[in-house]
Design a protein around this motif. Structure first.
Motif, short mmCIF file in Angstrom:
data_model
loop_
_atom_site.label_atom_id
_atom_site.label_comp_id
_atom_site.label_asym_id
_atom_site.label_seq_id
_atom_site.Cartn_x
_atom_site.Cartn_y
_atom_site.Cartn_z
N ASP A 285 0.64 -1.16 0.04
CA ASP A 285 0.16 -0.06 0.03
C ASP A 285 0.90 1.13 0.07
O ASP A 285 0.67 2.27 -0.66
CB ASP A 285 -0.90 0.12 1.06
CG ASP A 285 -1.92 -1.00 1.16
OD1 ASP A 285 -2.28 -1.57 -0.14
OD2 ASP A 285 -2.65 -1.43 2.20
N ALA B 109 2.30 1.60 -3.28
CA ALA B 109 1.17 2.13 -4.41
C ALA B 109 0.96 3.75 -4.24
O ALA B 109 0.74 4.45 -5.03
CB ALA B 109 0.10 1.46 -4.06
N ALA B 110 0.97 3.97 -2.80
CA ALA B 110 0.54 5.35 -2.54
C ALA B 110 1.81 6.33 -2.94
O ALA B 110 1.89 7.46 -3.33
CB ALA B 110 0.54 5.67 -0.85
N ASP C 154 3.95 5.56 -5.63
CA ASP C 154 3.56 5.72 -7.08
C ASP C 154 2.48 6.78 -7.66
O ASP C 154 2.56 7.41 -8.23
CB ASP C 154 3.25 4.39 -7.64
CG ASP C 154 4.53 3.55 -7.66
OD1 ASP C 154 5.74 4.15 -7.49
OD2 ASP C 154 4.34 2.18 -7.91
N LYS C 155 1.48 6.79 -6.71
CA LYS C 155 0.17 7.77 -6.76
C LYS C 155 0.83 9.04 -6.52
O LYS C 155 0.55 10.14 -7.19
CB LYS C 155 -1.00 7.32 -6.12
CG LYS C 155 -2.00 8.05 -6.45
CD LYS C 155 -3.21 7.72 -5.38
CE LYS C 155 -4.52 8.64 -5.61
NZ LYS C 155 -5.42 8.39 -4.69
N ALA C 156 1.33 9.07 -5.46
CA ALA C 156 1.96 10.63 -4.97
C ALA C 156 2.90 11.00 -6.28
O ALA C 156 3.14 12.18 -6.68
CB ALA C 156 2.82 10.53 -3.86
N ARG C 157 3.79 10.08 -6.78
CA ARG C 157 4.91 10.59 -7.97
C ARG C 157 3.86 11.16 -9.06
O ARG C 157 4.29 11.97 -9.72
CB ARG C 157 5.55 9.34 -8.02
CG ARG C 157 6.89 9.55 -9.13
CD ARG C 157 7.83 8.48 -9.32
NE ARG C 157 8.36 7.88 -7.98
CZ ARG C 157 8.13 6.62 -7.46
NH1 ARG C 157 7.42 5.76 -8.44
NH2 ARG C 157 8.48 6.38 -6.55
N THR C 158 2.99 10.29 -9.46
CA THR C 158 2.05 10.73 -10.51
C THR C 158 1.51 11.84 -10.32
O THR C 158 1.22 12.84 -11.20
CB THR C 158 1.25 9.46 -10.95
OG1 THR C 158 0.52 9.19 -10.19
CG2 THR C 158 1.92 8.38 -11.53
N GLU C 159 1.17 12.28 -9.16
CA GLU C 159 0.33 13.43 -8.96
C GLU C 159 1.52 14.80 -8.94
O GLU C 159 1.24 15.73 -9.24
CB GLU C 159 -0.41 13.17 -7.60
CG GLU C 159 -1.65 12.45 -7.46
CD GLU C 159 -2.16 12.27 -6.27
OE1 GLU C 159 -1.71 12.91 -5.41
OE2 GLU C 159 -3.36 11.65 -5.96
#
Length: 156
Positions: free
Chosen positions: A42, A45-46, A48-53
């Motif tokens: 998790d 994944a968070a 990676d999500k933060a990197r894309t954001e």
């Protein structure tokens, strides 16, 4: 005691220990490891999500910076154009004012010339009358008249 019986008894105790460990000790450990692995997954994944954001936010920031630069350049161009327009208007007004001042000065000079001519005419008329009076008071003598006329010319 016999070594075989001891060995058998130790095997039974070991089997009970394995069964007890697999039944009561092993499940909480595997559950804790699974939970830990899930938390790590998790977290990744968070991340990676933060990197894309973050990448999307950086892109939006770059777009906003570019638009603000363009807007600033447009405003500067408009300000320069307005300044040039104001300068041109000021030049036109200054030229008009200078033309008015020159016209007024010419009119004043013309008026002064007319006034000076009028004054000069009055003085010439007064001198002519004065000369005529002197001529008429004296006797009619051409040399005296010529002398009076030459004096009159010098006074004019």
């Amino acid at each position: 005691m016999n070594i075989n019986a001891t060995l058998f008894l130790q095997a039974v105790v070991f089997a009970i220990l394995v069964w007890f460990t697999m039944k009561f000790v092993w499940p909480p450990i595997t559950r804790a490891l699974d939970e830990r692995a899930q938390k790590i997954a998790d977290g990744l994944a968070a991340a990676d999500k933060a990197r894309t954001e973050l990448a999307a936010a950086n892109q939006r920031v770059e777009e906003q910076l570019a638009s603000s630069r363009n807007e600033t350049a447009a405003r500067l161009a408009e300000a320069e154009r307005r300044a040039q327009q104001i300068i041109e208007e000021a030049k036109v007004r200054a030229t008009e004012e200078a033309n008015k001042i020159v016209a007024t000065a010419k009119a004043d000079a013309e008026q002064q010339v007319v006034q000076a001519r009028e004054t000069l005419r009055e003085q010439v008329a007064a001198l002519a009358v004065k000369g005529a009076e002197q001529i008429l008071r004296k006797e009619v003598n051409p040399t005296v008249h010529a002398d009076l006329l030459s004096r009159l010319k010098t006074e004019l």
